[in-house]
Design a protein around this motif. Structure first.
Motif, PDB file in Angstrom:
ATOM      1  N   PHE A 526       0.839  -1.196   0.000  1.00 34.57           N
ATOM      2  CA  PHE A 526       0.000   0.000   0.000  1.00 34.57           C
ATOM      3  C   PHE A 526       0.872   1.244   0.000  1.00 34.57           C
ATOM      4  CE2 PHE A 526      -4.099  -1.925   0.791  1.00 34.57           C
ATOM      5  CZ  PHE A 526      -3.762  -3.142   1.363  1.00 34.57           C
ATOM      6  N   SER A 527       0.351   2.302  -0.603  1.00 37.18           N
ATOM      7  CA  SER A 527       1.051   3.590  -0.613  1.00 37.18           C
ATOM      8  C   SER A 527       0.010   4.694  -0.763  1.00 37.18           C
ATOM      9  CB  SER A 527       2.062   3.662  -1.752  1.00 37.18           C
ATOM     10  OG  SER A 527       2.728   4.909  -1.739  1.00 37.18           O
ATOM     11  N   VAL A 528       0.228   5.812  -0.039  1.00 42.63           N
ATOM     12  CA  VAL A 528      -0.712   6.932  -0.069  1.00 42.63           C
ATOM     13  C   VAL A 528       0.062   8.238  -0.120  1.00 42.63           C
ATOM     14  CG1 VAL A 528      -2.520   8.160   1.193  1.00 42.63           C
ATOM     15  CG2 VAL A 528      -2.505   5.687   1.187  1.00 42.63           C
ATOM     16  N   TYR A 529      -0.479   9.172  -0.886  1.00 44.14           N
ATOM     17  CA  TYR A 529       0.045  10.534  -0.896  1.00 44.14           C
ATOM     18  C   TYR A 529      -1.134  11.498  -0.867  1.00 44.14           C
ATOM     19  CZ  TYR A 529       1.975  14.939  -2.537  1.00 44.14           C
ATOM     20  OH  TYR A 529       2.312  16.255  -2.653  1.00 44.14           O
ATOM     21  N   LEU A 704       7.703  -0.200 -11.090  1.00 45.64           N
ATOM     22  CA  LEU A 704       8.434   0.527 -10.052  1.00 45.64           C
ATOM     23  C   LEU A 704       7.819   0.251  -8.683  1.00 45.64           C
ATOM     24  CD1 LEU A 704       8.926   4.040 -11.728  1.00 45.64           C
ATOM     25  CD2 LEU A 704      10.657   2.259 -11.407  1.00 45.64           C
ATOM     26  N   PRO A 705       8.614   0.365  -7.623  1.00 45.68           N
ATOM     27  CA  PRO A 705       8.023   0.314  -6.284  1.00 45.68           C
ATOM     28  C   PRO A 705       6.966   1.407  -6.131  1.00 45.68           C
ATOM     29  CG  PRO A 705      10.415   0.122  -6.163  1.00 45.68           C
ATOM     30  CD  PRO A 705      10.100   0.463  -7.590  1.00 45.68           C
ATOM     31  N   LEU A 706       5.992   1.173  -5.282  1.00 43.34           N
ATOM     32  CA  LEU A 706       4.848   2.088  -5.196  1.00 43.34           C
ATOM     33  C   LEU A 706       5.266   3.505  -4.833  1.00 43.34           C
ATOM     34  CD1 LEU A 706       2.013  -0.030  -3.530  1.00 43.34           C
ATOM     35  CD2 LEU A 706       2.437   0.428  -5.944  1.00 43.34           C
ATOM     36  N   ASP A 707       6.199   3.637  -3.879  1.00 42.99           N
ATOM     37  CA  ASP A 707       6.595   4.998  -3.499  1.00 42.99           C
ATOM     38  C   ASP A 707       7.316   5.700  -4.639  1.00 42.99           C
ATOM     39  OD1 ASP A 707       9.574   4.121  -1.547  1.00 42.99           O
ATOM     40  OD2 ASP A 707       8.670   3.231  -3.357  1.00 42.99           O
ATOM     41  N   ARG A 708       8.130   4.937  -5.391  1.00 38.40           N
ATOM     42  CA  ARG A 708       8.796   5.522  -6.567  1.00 38.40           C
ATOM     43  C   ARG A 708       7.784   5.850  -7.660  1.00 38.40           C
ATOM     44  NH1 ARG A 708      13.972   4.145  -7.762  1.00 38.40           N
ATOM     45  NH2 ARG A 708      13.594   5.461  -9.601  1.00 38.40           N
ATOM     46  N   LEU A 709       6.784   4.992  -7.807  1.00 34.36           N
ATOM     47  CA  LEU A 709       5.762   5.226  -8.827  1.00 34.36           C
ATOM     48  C   LEU A 709       4.963   6.489  -8.503  1.00 34.36           C
ATOM     49  CD1 LEU A 709       4.213   4.364 -11.351  1.00 34.36           C
ATOM     50  CD2 LEU A 709       2.846   2.845  -9.906  1.00 34.36           C
ATOM     51  N   GLN A 710       4.639   6.684  -7.228  1.00 27.25           N
ATOM     52  CA  GLN A 710       3.937   7.908  -6.845  1.00 27.25           C
ATOM     53  C   GLN A 710       4.798   9.143  -7.088  1.00 27.25           C
ATOM     54  OE1 GLN A 710       2.456   7.583  -2.843  1.00 27.25           O
ATOM     55  NE2 GLN A 710       0.487   6.758  -3.514  1.00 27.25           N
ATOM     56  N   LYS A 712       7.030   9.436  -9.298  1.00 30.72           N
ATOM     57  CA  LYS A 712       7.073   9.628 -10.758  1.00 30.72           C
ATOM     58  C   LYS A 712       5.836  10.379 -11.237  1.00 30.72           C
ATOM     59  CE  LYS A 712       9.081   8.477 -14.767  1.00 30.72           C
ATOM     60  NZ  LYS A 712      10.472   8.827 -15.115  1.00 30.72           N
ATOM     61  N   VAL A 713       4.671   9.992 -10.723  1.00 27.45           N
ATOM     62  CA  VAL A 713       3.425  10.660 -11.102  1.00 27.45           C
ATOM     63  C   VAL A 713       3.437  12.113 -10.655  1.00 27.45           C
ATOM     64  CG1 VAL A 713       0.935  10.690 -10.776  1.00 27.45           C
ATOM     65  CG2 VAL A 713       2.107   8.512 -11.104  1.00 27.45           C
ATOM     66  N   LEU A 714       3.836  12.362  -9.406  1.00 27.95           N
ATOM     67  CA  LEU A 714       3.848  13.726  -8.878  1.00 27.95           C
ATOM     68  C   LEU A 714       4.838  14.603  -9.638  1.00 27.95           C
ATOM     69  CD1 LEU A 714       3.657  12.957  -5.045  1.00 27.95           C
ATOM     70  CD2 LEU A 714       1.857  13.896  -6.490  1.00 27.95           C
ATOM     71  N   ASP A 715       6.014  14.046  -9.971  1.00 26.53           N
ATOM     72  CA  ASP A 715       6.989  14.824 -10.750  1.00 26.53           C
ATOM     73  C   ASP A 715       6.431  15.181 -12.119  1.00 26.53           C
ATOM     74  OD1 ASP A 715       8.762  14.713  -8.680  1.00 26.53           O
ATOM     75  OD2 ASP A 715       9.903  13.010  -9.475  1.00 26.53           O
ATOM     76  N   SER A 716       5.694  14.254 -12.717  1.00 25.17           N
ATOM     77  CA  SER A 716       5.100  14.527 -14.032  1.00 25.17           C
ATOM     78  C   SER A 716       4.029  15.611 -13.937  1.00 25.17           C
ATOM     79  CB  SER A 716       4.494  13.244 -14.608  1.00 25.17           C
ATOM     80  OG  SER A 716       5.480  12.252 -14.793  1.00 25.17           O
ATOM     81  N   ILE A 717       3.250  15.576 -12.866  1.00 22.53           N
ATOM     82  CA  ILE A 717       2.221  16.605 -12.690  1.00 22.53           C
ATOM     83  C   ILE A 717       2.863  17.971 -12.475  1.00 22.53           C
ATOM     84  CG2 ILE A 717       0.329  17.375 -11.203  1.00 22.53           C
ATOM     85  CD1 ILE A 717      -0.297  14.466 -10.619  1.00 22.53           C
ATOM     86  N   LYS A 718       3.923  18.014 -11.662  1.00 28.64           N
ATOM     87  CA  LYS A 718       4.605  19.291 -11.417  1.00 28.64           C
ATOM     88  C   LYS A 718       5.261  19.813 -12.692  1.00 28.64           C
ATOM     89  CE  LYS A 718       5.478  18.278  -6.539  1.00 28.64           C
ATOM     90  NZ  LYS A 718       6.510  17.975  -5.495  1.00 28.64           N
ATOM     91  N   ASP A 719       5.835  18.899 -13.486  1.00 32.70           N
ATOM     92  CA  ASP A 719       6.416  19.335 -14.766  1.00 32.70           C
ATOM     93  C   ASP A 719       5.341  19.889 -15.688  1.00 32.70           C
ATOM     94  OD1 ASP A 719       8.880  18.549 -13.877  1.00 32.70           O
ATOM     95  OD2 ASP A 719       8.831  16.600 -14.888  1.00 32.70           O
ATOM     96  N   HIS A 720       4.166  19.246 -15.673  1.00 36.73           N
ATOM     97  CA  HIS A 720       3.070  19.720 -16.508  1.00 36.73           C
ATOM     98  C   HIS A 720       2.603  21.105 -16.066  1.00 36.73           C
ATOM     99  CE1 HIS A 720      -0.668  19.641 -18.829  1.00 36.73           C
ATOM    100  NE2 HIS A 720      -1.304  19.991 -17.705  1.00 36.73           N
ATOM    101  N   CYS A 721       2.545  21.314 -14.745  1.00 34.08           N
ATOM    102  CA  CYS A 721       2.077  22.608 -14.227  1.00 34.08           C
ATOM    103  C   CYS A 721       3.154  23.685 -14.309  1.00 34.08           C
ATOM    104  CB  CYS A 721       1.619  22.452 -12.779  1.00 34.08           C
ATOM    105  SG  CYS A 721       0.179  21.382 -12.566  1.00 34.08           S
ATOM    106  N   ARG A 722       4.444  23.289 -14.501  1.00 35.85           N
ATOM    107  CA  ARG A 722       5.552  24.243 -14.673  1.00 35.85           C
ATOM    108  C   ARG A 722       5.647  25.210 -13.496  1.00 35.85           C
ATOM    109  NH1 ARG A 722       4.279  25.756 -21.013  1.00 35.85           N
ATOM    110  NH2 ARG A 722       4.474  23.621 -21.810  1.00 35.85           N
TER     111      ARG A 722
END
Length: 738
Positions: A526-529, A704-710, A712-722
């Motif tokens: 399990f992993s939560v953010y 990827l491990p769940l924490d790394r996968l999260q 990765k998603v958050l970094d992609s969202i931040k890159d999208h939002c610039r």
């Protein structure tokens, strides 16, 4: 016309009284007050029922019936000794009843003798006609003639005595009515609970009014030989028959007389509505038919058929209309547990002063739920409990009892006294229970920690606890646990930072509601953010360990931000923890949560919610999606599935039906739940990150491990939002099947 009106009014009143009698007896036949009240109402109901037979059957037939048949009507006078017995045990047992209870049951003897006399010696002339005895033998004939004359004089003497008896027996009924009224008044003065006082006052006024009208219309004129206009007499009877059952029904449904369950009270309202509509229908249709005959003569068959069709069309809408009026009139306020829960929830969630919170809790149990000797025990210092008493209003201390704590810690439901290991408890705990005459304990457990318990004495009504009581106690306990946690958190924050901002405090309150740690299981990861856009956000999630190898997971997004969203989340989680431990299906649990939230009457307070239960033994996942973003289930074989089954969001509309779906879990499956802050995050051009981009990102990095996968998603969202700050709360919850 008058006979028709009387027949309908008598029939309706009798049906309501006998219906009340049956409901009260069936609800708790072991209770003395239920049995006595049921008998009293039954005999009261026989009067209008027998009167209906007289006006609707005997009078129209024009035939001569035996006098004893008419005198069956006197059976209803058994109401008076029943009334005396009722007043001797309600609201509390009278001191004379405790000493001479057999005398109160012996009060039935005069009326039974009276009934036998008017039945078997009703017609002395008929008996005399059968006492003419003759014989062909002269000596025997003279002897039999002498015996016949002797018996005739005896019968005539009994007939004269019967006439006097019938005339003055009303004095006994009058005496019984006076005695019962005095007992009821004394009982009212001995009661201290405000709600019980209102019960006694309503019932006393109703019965006194009905009996007073009967005394004025029948007993007094019979005793003093006064002639009263029949129309005035009938009017008094009609008013009495309406007032008596009406006040008793009001006491049952509005003031919870005899602790009748809510579902039974609702059924009673519907039954009364049906009786009223049917009676009105018969009266109106009868008069309308007479009007048609007077206008068109006898050939009105077609018009009667048309009238019947119109009546059938409007019958159900009229019934629903009257039922709605009666429900709003009778079942509201303290009579409806939903209203009690609603009021309690609104008060305790906003009360952060522990003393005010405890006062409100004890007041609710004492005044709203009619519980005597309620107390609340909360750990105050090491080895001590502070005990707050509703009866005395004092605060006392009790030593910590490890046996009791261990016993209550593993229990979620209220515990009857018989199930408590009293001999193993400490002397101070046993003394506490004895002092408050404790019948029930309600544990207050929060995240595997006992934060206190509630002790309840007997009900003010003297009746036992039922399943409906256990349900409301459990819901109140869950709300109280959160309220106490909030109150304690508030006190701690005041000690640390006196000038702390309100939003920061609300944020800590919300964090207390979230799980402190992730579930641990050898077949799942399990992993939560979660990151709010403000100090307090509307996103929330939870993991709830259930019996039988089940684990509940949920994620939601409450409307609004700040403190209103936090309070809505607190209420949502209180309801959620209450229903999660029930045996209902997943979709039924969601429907129950929606009905409770929507009952507040504030559709602007809504929640999108996803709820699922993992069966770790069968490796299945049953879920229900209430208007939330579709969770993404990536299968180990590369497939992708959106979990969409469910229904509308929660809290906006009541009575919504929901559905659920079952998913088979296999190794390698990955479920991602998220809120709209993830997919609706926008760049400077206001282009959203989007669901499609999220699915591609998860699919390409699923190993990827769940924490790394999260990350990765958050970094992609931040890159999208610039670098642009998130405009909404951002929450993700993942679990993977190992």
């Amino acid at each position: 016309m008058l006979n028709i009106i009387l027949s309908i009014v008598f029939a309706l009143s009798g049906a309501i009284l006998i219906l009340l009698s049956g409901i009260i007896f069936r609800e708790n036949p072991r209770s003395k007050i239920n049995r006595v009240t049921s008998v009293m109402l039954f005999f009261a109901g026989t009067a209008p029922i027998l009167a209906t037979i007289y006006y609707a059957v005997l009078v129209p037939s024009g035939r001569e019936y035996p006098i004893w048949l008419y005198n069956i009507f006197y059976i209803w006078e058994l109401f008076f000794p029943s009334f005396v017995l009722f007043s001797a045990i309600f609201p509390v047992e009278h001191k004379y009843y405790k000493r001479y209870y057999r005398a109160f049951y012996a009060a039935y003897i005069p009326h039974i003798v009276h009934l036998l006399l008017v039945m078997f010696l009703a017609d002395p002339n008929a008996i005399l006609s059968k006492l003419t005895i003759t014989s062909d033998f002269p000596v025997l004939g003279i002897l039999l003639e002498f015996v016949g004359y002797f018996l005739k004089y005896i019968v005539m003497l009994f007939g004269l005595a019967l006439e006097v008896h019938v005339r003055f027996f009303s004095i006994i009924n009058l005496a019984y009515a006076v005695i019962a009224s005095v007992f009821l008044h004394q009982g009212y003065r001995s009661v201290v609970n405000p709600r019980i006082q209102r019960q006694v006052k309503v019932i006393t006024y109703g019965i006194r009014t009905a009996v007073g009208l009967y005394i004025s219309a029948y007993i007094v004129p019979t005793i003093f030989g006064i002639n009263i206009n029949p129309q005035i007499k009938y009017l008094a009877i009609i008013i009495g028959l309406l007032v008596g059952p009406g006040f008793i029904a009001w006491a049952i449904m509005r003031h919870r007389f005899l602790d009748i369950r809510l579902i039974v009270r609702q059924s009673l309202v519907y039954s009364v509505s049906s009786i009223v509509v049917v009676g009105g229908y018969l009266l109106i249709m009868g008069q309308f038919r007479e009007i048609l005959k007077s206008i068109f003569g006898g050939g009105v068959a077609v018009l009667e058929i048309v009238t019947m069709i119109v009546a059938v069309i409007f019958f159900q809408p009229v019934l629903n209309f009257i039922d709605g009026i009666l429900r709003r009139l009778f079942i509201k306020g303290g009579a409806d547990f939903k209203v009690i829960l609603e009021g309690f929830s609104h008060k305790v969630i906003t009360l952060l002063d522990l003393d005010e919170l405890i006062t409100e809790v004890l007041r609710t149990f004492n005044e709203e739920l009619l519980i005597e000797n309620a107390f609340l025990a909360i750990p105050s210092s090491k080895g001590q409990y502070s005990v707050y008493s509703a009866q005395s209003g004092n605060i006392q201390t009790s030593k910590q009892d490890r046996v009791l704590e261990s016993f209550l810690l593993v229990r979620d439901l209220p515990v009857p006294r018989d199930d408590i290991p009293v001999p193993a408890l400490s002397p101070s705990t046993r003394e506490l229970f004895h002092e408050h005459d404790t019948e029930l304990l309600i544990p207050l457990n929060s995240t595997h920690k006992l934060i206190g318990y509630i002790g309840l004495g007997k009900k003010a009504s003297g009746l036992g606890y039922n399943a409906e009581d256990f349900t409301i106690f459990q819901v109140l306990a869950n709300q109280l646990v959160i309220a106490i946690s909030n109150a304690r958190l508030y006190l701690e924050s005041l000690e640390k930072q006196r000038m702390e901002e309100e939003l920061a405090l609300a944020r800590q309150i919300q964090l207390q509601l979230l799980p402190k740690q992730l579930p641990s299981h050898d077949r799942f990861q399990f992993s939560v953010y979660s990151e709010p856009s403000r100090e307090v956000g509307g996103d929330f999630y939870d993991f709830i360990v259930m019996p039988s190898e089940h684990l509940a997971v949920c994620i939601g997004d409450a409307s609004g931000k700040g403190i209103p969203a936090a309070l809505l989340i607190a209420r949502m989680q209180a309801i959620l923890h209450s229903v999660t431990r029930s045996q209902f299906e997943v979709h039924s649990k969601i429907a129950h949560i929606n009905n409770v939230l929507s009952s507040s009457g504030m559709p602007e307070n809504y929640v999108t919610f996803f709820y699922g239960e993992i069966d770790t033994g069968m490796m299945t996942f049953r879920y229900c999606n209430a208007g939330h973003n579709y969770p993404i289930l990536l299968h180990g074989d590369g497939g992708c599935e959106f979990l969409i089954e469910g229904g509308l969001l929660l809290g906006a509309f009541g009575g919504v039906e929901y559905s659920s779906n079952l998913v088979q879990l296999r190794p390698g499956d990955l479920l991602t739940c998220y809120t709209d802050g993830v997919t609706e995050a926008m760049d400077d051009d206001e282009i959203e990150f989007g669901e499609k981009r999220l699915v591609e990102l998860l699919s390409n990095n699923r190993c990827l491990p769940l924490d790394r996968l999260q990350e990765k998603v958050l970094d992609s969202i931040k890159d999208h939002c610039r670098g642009r700050p998130f405009q909404d709360d951002c929450t993700m919850m993942m679990f993977r099947v190992i």
